[in-house]
Design a protein around this motif. Structure first.
Motif, short mmCIF file in Angstrom:
data_model
loop_
_atom_site.label_atom_id
_atom_site.label_comp_id
_atom_site.label_asym_id
_atom_site.label_seq_id
_atom_site.Cartn_x
_atom_site.Cartn_y
_atom_site.Cartn_z
N CYS A 274 51.87 44.64 44.80
CA CYS A 274 50.42 44.80 44.94
C CYS A 274 49.87 43.60 45.72
CB CYS A 274 49.73 44.86 43.58
SG CYS A 274 50.42 46.05 42.41
N ALA A 275 48.62 43.72 46.14
CA ALA A 275 47.93 42.60 46.78
C ALA A 275 46.55 42.48 46.17
CB ALA A 275 47.83 42.82 48.28
N VAL A 276 46.17 41.28 45.76
CA VAL A 276 44.85 41.06 45.15
C VAL A 276 43.78 41.17 46.23
CG1 VAL A 276 43.41 39.46 43.84
CG2 VAL A 276 45.89 39.55 43.42
N THR A 277 42.79 42.05 46.02
CA THR A 277 41.75 42.26 47.03
C THR A 277 40.43 41.59 46.65
OG1 THR A 277 41.21 44.41 46.03
CG2 THR A 277 42.76 44.39 47.89
N HIS A 278 40.05 41.64 45.39
CA HIS A 278 38.89 40.87 44.95
C HIS A 278 38.93 40.69 43.43
CE1 HIS A 278 37.37 45.05 44.69
NE2 HIS A 278 36.50 44.62 43.79
N ILE A 279 38.15 39.71 42.99
CA ILE A 279 38.21 39.27 41.60
C ILE A 279 36.83 39.40 40.95
CG2 ILE A 279 38.53 37.24 40.12
CD1 ILE A 279 40.72 36.31 42.03
N GLU A 280 36.82 39.95 39.74
CA GLU A 280 35.61 40.02 38.92
C GLU A 280 35.89 39.27 37.61
OE1 GLU A 280 32.88 41.23 39.98
OE2 GLU A 280 33.48 42.48 41.69
N SER A 281 34.88 39.10 36.79
CA SER A 281 35.06 38.37 35.53
C SER A 281 36.02 39.08 34.59
CB SER A 281 33.71 38.17 34.84
OG SER A 281 33.11 39.43 34.55
N PHE A 282 36.10 40.41 34.69
CA PHE A 282 36.91 41.20 33.77
C PHE A 282 38.31 41.49 34.28
CE2 PHE A 282 34.12 43.85 36.36
CZ PHE A 282 35.04 44.68 37.01
N GLY A 283 38.60 41.12 35.53
CA GLY A 283 39.93 41.39 36.06
C GLY A 283 39.97 41.28 37.57
N ALA A 284 41.10 41.65 38.13
CA ALA A 284 41.29 41.61 39.58
C ALA A 284 41.59 43.01 40.07
CB ALA A 284 42.42 40.66 39.94
N PHE A 285 41.01 43.37 41.21
CA PHE A 285 41.34 44.65 41.84
C PHE A 285 42.47 44.41 42.84
CE2 PHE A 285 37.18 45.59 40.15
CZ PHE A 285 37.34 46.89 39.69
N CYS B 127 45.55 41.56 30.59
CA CYS B 127 46.92 41.92 30.95
C CYS B 127 47.52 40.95 31.98
CB CYS B 127 46.97 43.34 31.49
SG CYS B 127 46.85 44.59 30.20
N MET B 128 46.84 39.82 32.19
CA MET B 128 47.33 38.83 33.15
C MET B 128 48.21 37.78 32.51
SD MET B 128 44.15 38.07 35.66
CE MET B 128 43.59 39.27 36.86
N SER B 129 48.10 37.63 31.19
CA SER B 129 48.79 36.53 30.55
C SER B 129 48.79 36.71 29.04
CB SER B 129 48.08 35.21 30.90
OG SER B 129 48.66 34.11 30.27
N VAL B 130 49.84 36.24 28.39
CA VAL B 130 49.84 36.16 26.93
C VAL B 130 49.02 34.97 26.49
CG1 VAL B 130 51.26 35.82 24.87
CG2 VAL B 130 52.03 37.37 26.67
N SER B 131 49.20 33.84 27.16
CA SER B 131 48.36 32.67 26.87
C SER B 131 46.96 32.94 27.43
CB SER B 131 48.95 31.40 27.48
OG SER B 131 49.10 31.53 28.87
N ARG B 132 45.94 32.57 26.68
CA ARG B 132 44.58 32.94 27.05
C ARG B 132 44.12 32.23 28.31
NH1 ARG B 132 41.60 31.05 21.69
NH2 ARG B 132 43.59 31.70 20.82
N ILE B 133 43.38 32.95 29.15
CA ILE B 133 42.76 32.38 30.33
C ILE B 133 41.29 32.78 30.33
CG2 ILE B 133 44.85 32.25 31.73
CD1 ILE B 133 44.05 34.87 33.05
N SER B 134 40.45 31.97 30.95
CA SER B 134 39.01 32.24 30.92
C SER B 134 38.54 33.05 32.11
CB SER B 134 38.23 30.91 30.85
OG SER B 134 38.55 30.09 31.96
N SER B 135 39.34 33.09 33.16
CA SER B 135 38.96 33.82 34.36
C SER B 135 40.20 34.35 35.06
CB SER B 135 38.20 32.89 35.32
OG SER B 135 38.10 33.47 36.62
N PRO B 136 40.12 35.53 35.68
CA PRO B 136 41.25 36.02 36.47
C PRO B 136 41.68 35.04 37.56
CG PRO B 136 39.69 37.79 36.11
CD PRO B 136 39.03 36.52 35.62
N ALA B 137 40.72 34.24 38.03
CA ALA B 137 41.03 33.25 39.07
C ALA B 137 41.95 32.14 38.55
CB ALA B 137 39.74 32.63 39.61
#
Length: 310
Positions: free
Chosen positions: A126-137, A152-162
């Motif tokens: 896949c290729a990341v096209t844009h990022i929102e607070s709730f995830g990445a498209f 679904c980006m990580s088991v360890s918590r992150i505050s932003s998809p970025a």
């Protein structure tokens, strides 16, 4: 046989000869070129080796012919690599040749010949096209979009998809679920290793770079790998996303815990972990993050309609 890729990874039609472009019409090969304009006739314009390429609005994306695609989704293609098939070589009213292009047809081919054969648990680039607070498209092929939710980006918590991905990044994902319209929801955490696989890279007594992920009353969670975090003492003057160096005091597989001591909280620079994939192709039916000894079980069942956490 056509190979389907994310947009930006096809042969550049602007550098092909007229003979090669004519051959692409016959073969139906998917090509790409940079969209140079979205004109007053609501069509994208291209230059294919000195010959004008025209993509009518209805051909700019799947659903554009039914009104499901807004102008903004098309005009933002200007200046970007855009994939298409060449439908024909025609002449305008002044007798000048031009290529008629269709991105919608390329997307239809990608969906019918590639994406429709995939299901939950299958792995794809896949290729990341844009990022929102709730995830990445993400582009899953020919500009077809799918959501990679933040949880679904990580088991360890992150505050932003970025914290995990950036726009333009090429990544691998697994299909978490698929709806009745064939739209995918993606996940990446199952490809980034279990607790034991990640912990095997570290040894008590080491000092390593970490990223502060959350600050609680009882301690500070510091990520030391994309799918692995440990707990250090409470430090209210830190902030999520801050890079620190940490001393690994102990690694406890039976409790699935890593005890850390913050050594340096003023590294003076940011830090981003490169994604390390433990699975890179094929299919996953079931993924267990937890260690066998741990009472807490973190499991994904891909046969289910969504990520399951027990």
């Amino acid at each position: 046989m056509q190979t389907f890729r994310t947009e930006g990874n096809y042969r550049d039609a602007a550098h092909l000869s007229m003979a090669e472009l004519r051959a692409a019409i016959v073969s139906g090969e998917i090509l790409q070129a940079t969209a140079l304009a979205f004109d007053v006739h609501r069509q994208l314009r291209f230059d294919l080796g000195g010959v004008r390429g025209v993509m009518p609005f209805a051909a700019c994306a799947e659903g554009a012919d039914t009104g499901a695609v807004r102008d903004i989704a098309v005009l933002t293609r200007v200046g970007r690599a855009t994939c298409f098939v060449i439908e024909s070589l025609e002449e305008d009213a002044e007798g000048r040749p031009f290529f008629r292009l269709s991105r919608a047809k390329a997307q239809q081919m990608c969906r019918e010949e590639y994406l429709d054969a995939l299901g939950p648990g299958d792995i794809l680039p896949c290729a990341v096209t844009h990022i929102e607070s709730f995830g990445a498209f993400c582009d899953v092929g020919c500009g077809i979009s799918a959501l990679l939710p933040i949880d679904c980006m990580s088991v360890s918590r992150i505050s932003s998809p970025a914290d995990r991905v950036i726009v333009g990044q090429q990544i691998l994902c697994a299909i978490r679920s698929r709806d009745s319209q064939g739209r995918f929801v993606l996940t990446i955490r199952e490809l980034l290793g279990t607790w034991a696989e990640n912990a095997a890279a570290f040894t008590p007594g080491e000092t390593v770079v970490g990223i502060v992920r959350s600050i609680e009353e009882y301690g500070t969670f510091v990520e030391i790998a994309p799918n692995l975090a440990g707990l250090a003492e409470s430090c209210p003057d830190l902030c999520p996303g801050q890079a620190v160096s940490v001393y690994i005091k102990s690694i406890l597989p039976e409790k699935m815990k890593i005890k850390l001591v913050i050594v340096n909280r003023a590294l003076g620079q940011g830090h981003r972990f490169e994604l390390r994939y433990f699975v890179t192709e094929g299919h996953i039916d079931r993924w267990v993050y937890s260690t066998p000894e741990s009472k807490k079980q973190i499991v994904t069942e891909f046969a289910a309609p969504a990520c399951n956490h027990a």
